[in-house]
Design an enzyme around this catalytic site. Structure first.
Site, short mmCIF file in Angstrom:
data_model
loop_
_atom_site.label_atom_id
_atom_site.label_comp_id
_atom_site.label_asym_id
_atom_site.label_seq_id
_atom_site.Cartn_x
_atom_site.Cartn_y
_atom_site.Cartn_z
N CYS A 191 0.81 -1.22 0.00
CA CYS A 191 0.00 0.00 0.00
C CYS A 191 0.84 1.27 0.00
O CYS A 191 0.45 2.28 -0.59
CB CYS A 191 -0.97 0.00 1.17
SG CYS A 191 -0.20 -0.23 2.80
N HIS A 242 -1.64 0.42 7.26
CA HIS A 242 -2.28 0.71 5.99
C HIS A 242 -1.91 2.13 5.61
O HIS A 242 -1.53 2.95 6.47
CB HIS A 242 -3.80 0.57 6.09
CG HIS A 242 -4.51 0.65 4.78
ND1 HIS A 242 -4.10 -0.06 3.67
CD2 HIS A 242 -5.60 1.37 4.37
CE1 HIS A 242 -4.90 0.20 2.66
NE2 HIS A 242 -5.82 1.07 3.05
N ASP A 260 -8.32 5.62 -1.29
CA ASP A 260 -7.88 4.34 -0.72
C ASP A 260 -8.09 3.25 -1.77
O ASP A 260 -9.22 2.83 -2.03
CB ASP A 260 -8.68 4.02 0.55
CG ASP A 260 -8.23 2.73 1.23
OD1 ASP A 260 -7.35 2.02 0.67
OD2 ASP A 260 -8.75 2.41 2.31
#
Length: 221
Positions: free
Chosen positions: A23, A79, A97
């Site tokens: 990520c 994250h 996201d």
């Protein structure tokens, strides 16, 4: 409404490069693309990279594509997302996201309500902290040689992205651990504008808890 808001229905997450479990690199490339295609300022001045983690490296987030549950909950070690805040606009900050099943992007308030779910009672060890880093500084300083994704025998825990690892402008090869190291003792004690202005000018940005996150984006310079 700003032009960015009017473009929301046309946004498609599949237009952006995404490698599962990477990520931090996904968001790095996402921010670069937003700068290049005119959705964000060319320097990234209206973009903020947000690392979500805690001391235990166990953070529950809802509505995640990687989940096998109906509510989409995943317990990540960390994250990373992007938040866009237009300086000269009354529009709400937007969350980008790539791992979320929510609209892409989503208004910050609805993203917090649905993904962070602050009203959900969590044990203290699962409380989330948020390191907010100004994108221009992130572009300059961030580096990852992906060592955190390798087993002791050198094999990958997940297939790496096709592009070369990200190296910082001063030649650093890996500093991801600095961004995801979080402790309640390091969160900002005050969100007064001067404190926030000084913190956001630093390489590692501002560390806040979930109750401070939305307020922080009203105080950023």
């Amino acid at each position: 409404m700003s032009s960015v808001i009017s473009e929301l229905p046309a946004m498609d997450a599949t237009r952006f490069q995404h490698t599962p479990f990477y990520c931090e690199e996904n968001v790095y490339l996402l921010c670069k693309t937003l700068c290049e295609n005119g959705v964000a300022d060319t320097t990234g001045s209206d973009l903020f990279v947000v690392f979500i983690s805690n001391e235990k490296k166990q953070v529950p987030l809802w509505h995640q594509k990687a989940s096998t549950r109906a509510d989409g909950i995943v317990l990540w070690d960390y994250h990373v997302i992007c938040v866009q805040r237009k300086k000269e606009s009354d529009s709400e900050p937007l969350v980008w996201d790539l791992d979320s099943t929510l609209p892409f992007p989503s208004p910050l308030a609805s993203y917090v309500a649905d993904t962070i779910q602050p009203s959900f009672q969590l044990f203290p060890e699962y409380q989330r902290f948020f390191r907010v880093v100004h994108a221009p500084l992130f572009f300059k300083h961030f580096a990852s040689d992906r060592r955190h994704m390798k087993e002791p025998d050198g094999s990958w825990t997940a297939q790496p992205p096709p592009h070369q690892p990200i190296v910082s402008q001063d030649g650093v090869l890996h500093n991801l651990s600095e961004y995801i190291a979080m402790s309640s003792a390091d969160t900002l004690a005050s969100l007064d504008p001067e404190t926030v202005r000084e913190a956001i000018s630093q390489k590692l940005g501002v560390l806040v808890n979930h109750t401070q996150l939305q307020d922080l984006f009203t105080k950023l310079p």
